[in-house]
Design a protein around this motif. Structure first.
Motif, PDB file in Angstrom:
ATOM      1  N   ILE A  69       0.825  -1.207   0.000  1.00 13.27           N
ATOM      2  CA  ILE A  69       0.000   0.000   0.000  1.00 13.27           C
ATOM      3  C   ILE A  69       0.860   1.258   0.000  1.00 13.27           C
ATOM      4  CG2 ILE A  69      -1.586   1.365   1.412  1.00 13.27           C
ATOM      5  CD1 ILE A  69      -2.948  -1.260   2.215  1.00 13.27           C
ATOM      6  N   PHE A  70       1.868   1.320   0.867  1.00  7.75           N
ATOM      7  CA  PHE A  70       2.711   2.513   0.926  1.00  7.75           C
ATOM      8  C   PHE A  70       3.505   2.718  -0.361  1.00  7.75           C
ATOM      9  CE2 PHE A  70       2.875   2.254   5.813  1.00  7.75           C
ATOM     10  CZ  PHE A  70       1.890   3.221   5.944  1.00  7.75           C
ATOM     11  N   ASN A  71       3.869   1.620  -1.021  1.00 10.65           N
ATOM     12  CA  ASN A  71       4.672   1.735  -2.241  1.00 10.65           C
ATOM     13  C   ASN A  71       3.846   1.916  -3.509  1.00 10.65           C
ATOM     14  OD1 ASN A  71       7.585   1.463  -1.535  1.00 10.65           O
ATOM     15  ND2 ASN A  71       6.893  -0.429  -0.585  1.00 10.65           N
ATOM     16  N   GLU A  72       2.672   1.320  -3.553  1.00  9.25           N
ATOM     17  CA  GLU A  72       1.887   1.325  -4.784  1.00  9.25           C
ATOM     18  C   GLU A  72       0.606   2.155  -4.706  1.00  9.25           C
ATOM     19  OE1 GLU A  72       2.482  -0.071  -7.891  1.00  9.25           O
ATOM     20  OE2 GLU A  72       4.511  -0.373  -7.132  1.00  9.25           O
ATOM     21  N   GLY A  73       0.142   2.461  -3.513  1.00  9.55           N
ATOM     22  CA  GLY A  73      -1.053   3.285  -3.373  1.00  9.55           C
ATOM     23  C   GLY A  73      -2.256   2.715  -4.099  1.00  9.55           C
ATOM     24  N   PRO A  74      -2.953   3.514  -4.904  1.00  7.79           N
ATOM     25  CA  PRO A  74      -4.155   3.026  -5.606  1.00  7.79           C
ATOM     26  C   PRO A  74      -3.903   1.851  -6.539  1.00  7.79           C
ATOM     27  CG  PRO A  74      -4.008   5.423  -5.690  1.00  7.79           C
ATOM     28  CD  PRO A  74      -2.696   4.937  -5.148  1.00  7.79           C
ATOM     29  N   ALA A  75      -2.650   1.655  -6.948  1.00  8.35           N
ATOM     30  CA  ALA A  75      -2.326   0.537  -7.840  1.00  8.35           C
ATOM     31  C   ALA A  75      -2.183  -0.783  -7.089  1.00  8.35           C
ATOM     32  CB  ALA A  75      -1.039   0.826  -8.613  1.00  8.35           C
ATOM     33  N   ALA A  76      -2.247  -0.750  -5.742  1.00  6.29           N
ATOM     34  CA  ALA A  76      -2.036  -1.967  -4.948  1.00  6.29           C
ATOM     35  C   ALA A  76      -3.063  -3.045  -5.269  1.00  6.29           C
ATOM     36  CB  ALA A  76      -2.070  -1.635  -3.457  1.00  6.29           C
ATOM     37  N   LEU A  77      -4.314  -2.641  -5.459  1.00  4.51           N
ATOM     38  CA  LEU A  77      -5.345  -3.634  -5.758  1.00  4.51           C
ATOM     39  C   LEU A  77      -5.057  -4.340  -7.077  1.00  4.51           C
ATOM     40  CD1 LEU A  77      -7.979  -5.015  -4.986  1.00  4.51           C
ATOM     41  CD2 LEU A  77      -9.218  -3.135  -6.099  1.00  4.51           C
ATOM     42  N   GLY A  78      -4.547  -3.618  -8.050  1.00  3.57           N
ATOM     43  CA  GLY A  78      -4.190  -4.237  -9.320  1.00  3.57           C
ATOM     44  C   GLY A  78      -3.111  -5.284  -9.158  1.00  3.57           C
ATOM     45  N   VAL A  79      -2.123  -5.016  -8.295  1.00  3.36           N
ATOM     46  CA  VAL A  79      -1.077  -6.005  -8.022  1.00  3.36           C
ATOM     47  C   VAL A  79      -1.692  -7.253  -7.403  1.00  3.36           C
ATOM     48  CG1 VAL A  79       1.028  -6.492  -6.722  1.00  3.36           C
ATOM     49  CG2 VAL A  79       0.709  -4.240  -7.752  1.00  3.36           C
ATOM     50  N   LEU A  80      -2.616  -7.063  -6.464  1.00  2.00           N
ATOM     51  CA  LEU A  80      -3.294  -8.209  -5.843  1.00  2.00           C
ATOM     52  C   LEU A  80      -4.056  -9.021  -6.880  1.00  2.00           C
ATOM     53  CD1 LEU A  80      -4.775  -6.717  -2.545  1.00  2.00           C
ATOM     54  CD2 LEU A  80      -2.821  -8.252  -2.758  1.00  2.00           C
ATOM     55  N   ARG A  81      -4.733  -8.345  -7.777  1.00  2.00           N
ATOM     56  CA  ARG A  81      -5.536  -9.054  -8.782  1.00  2.00           C
ATOM     57  C   ARG A  81      -4.669  -9.855  -9.748  1.00  2.00           C
ATOM     58  NH1 ARG A  81     -10.722  -7.741  -8.384  1.00  2.00           N
ATOM     59  NH2 ARG A  81     -11.367  -5.694  -7.591  1.00  2.00           N
ATOM     60  N   ARG A  82      -3.428  -9.423  -9.939  1.00  2.07           N
ATOM     61  CA  ARG A  82      -2.551 -10.135 -10.864  1.00  2.07           C
ATOM     62  C   ARG A  82      -1.752 -11.249 -10.201  1.00  2.07           C
ATOM     63  NH1 ARG A  82      -2.098  -4.774 -12.573  1.00  2.07           N
ATOM     64  NH2 ARG A  82      -0.124  -4.446 -11.477  1.00  2.07           N
ATOM     65  N   CYS A  83      -1.882 -11.385  -8.883  1.00  3.78           N
ATOM     66  CA  CYS A  83      -1.198 -12.489  -8.188  1.00  3.78           C
ATOM     67  C   CYS A  83      -1.829 -13.815  -8.591  1.00  3.78           C
ATOM     68  CB  CYS A  83      -1.302 -12.307  -6.673  1.00  3.78           C
ATOM     69  SG  CYS A  83      -0.266 -10.982  -6.021  1.00  3.78           S
ATOM     70  N   ARG A  84      -1.004 -14.812  -8.738  1.00  2.23           N
ATOM     71  CA  ARG A  84      -1.484 -16.137  -9.112  1.00  2.23           C
ATOM     72  C   ARG A  84      -0.984 -17.133  -8.063  1.00  2.23           C
ATOM     73  NH1 ARG A  84      -4.311 -13.458 -11.460  1.00  2.23           N
ATOM     74  NH2 ARG A  84      -4.749 -13.291 -13.684  1.00  2.23           N
ATOM     75  N   PRO A  85      -1.677 -17.213  -6.933  1.00  2.00           N
ATOM     76  CA  PRO A  85      -1.215 -18.113  -5.866  1.00  2.00           C
ATOM     77  C   PRO A  85      -1.316 -19.572  -6.277  1.00  2.00           C
ATOM     78  CG  PRO A  85      -3.400 -17.254  -5.375  1.00  2.00           C
ATOM     79  CD  PRO A  85      -2.919 -16.505  -6.584  1.00  2.00           C
ATOM     80  N   ALA A  86      -0.373 -20.378  -5.802  1.00  6.89           N
ATOM     81  CA  ALA A  86      -0.371 -21.824  -6.121  1.00  6.89           C
ATOM     82  C   ALA A  86      -1.163 -22.584  -5.053  1.00  6.89           C
ATOM     83  CB  ALA A  86       1.069 -22.320  -6.200  1.00  6.89           C
ATOM     84  N   TRP A  87      -2.392 -22.157  -4.824  1.00  3.92           N
ATOM     85  CA  TRP A  87      -3.237 -22.813  -3.826  1.00  3.92           C
ATOM     86  C   TRP A  87      -4.156 -23.814  -4.503  1.00  3.92           C
ATOM     87  CZ3 TRP A  87      -4.644 -17.291  -1.992  1.00  3.92           C
ATOM     88  CH2 TRP A  87      -3.617 -16.778  -1.198  1.00  3.92           C
TER      89      TRP A  87
END
Length: 204
Positions: A186-204
């Motif tokens: 959040i501190f590094n990406e601000g409003p773009a943080a949610l986009g980073v989360l959406r692009r994560c591909r967890p191996a669950w």
């Protein structure tokens, strides 16, 4: 998106914890037992010297089989002031610290009746920052079923969770570290943080 994901009430939860909110129906379990040296009262942030662990001090942490919702914070130690000092030192140079810091600092200026109350209040604020819905909670322990994704165990099985790399504050002197506390993102990406989360591909 219809599987049930069981989450602990974590302190300043990890990026993978928040990524789970996008993967299915989540529940925060307050009926599980407290686990020492776990994300229930411990978070990882990046500092100029590398990864630092922040531990919220709790009363009688060594007593076995204590339900999470019975755990009380130990205010005889000045851990709140230490934590906010560490967060400020680590992220004051980040692009979005000045914007988000006032929303978090207030949690370190008052006492909470329990670890769970503190964690849930922080989680609700972090969800609001990210534009995510706060997941429901239950005080009754949930037995994981075959189709559930249980993220409560301290040691996760399978491949480690890896986030999409983003620019961290001390990238000029420290290698990138994924899956820190969500505040790092959040501190590094601000409003773009949610986009980073959406692009994560967890191996669950």
């Amino acid at each position: 998106m219809n599987r049930r994901i069981l989450l602990p009430a974590a302190y300043l939860p990890s990026i993978s914890w928040f990524c789970a909110l996008l993967q299915g129906e989540c529940l925060i379990d307050l009926g599980e037992h407290f686990i020492k040296r776990s994300e229930r009262n411990r978070a990882r942030i990046m500092t100029s010297d590398g990864v630092m662990e922040l531990t919220a001090q709790v009363v009688r942490a060594n007593r076995p089989r204590q339900p999470m919702h019975t755990m009380h914070l130990d205010y005889s130690k000045r851990w709140q002031k230490q934590h906010w000092g560490a967060l400020t030192a680590a992220y004051k140079a980040s692009p979005y610290f000045d914007y988000y810091a006032p929303r978090l600092e207030r949690f370190y200026d008052r006492e909470y009746p329990s670890l769970v109350a503190f964690n849930l209040a922080l989680i609700a604020e972090l969800c609001a920052m990210l534009g995510l819905q706060m997941p429901p909670v239950t005080e009754q322990y949930i037995e994981a079923e075959a189709d559930d994704l249980d993220l409560r165990p301290k040691q996760k099985e399978g491949p480690a969770f890896v986030t999409e790399p983003y620019i961290q504050v001390f990238a000029d002197r420290q290698p990138y570290v994924g899956d820190l506390s969500i505040v790092d993102l959040i501190f590094n990406e601000g409003p773009a943080a949610l986009g980073v989360l959406r692009r994560c591909r967890p191996a669950w």
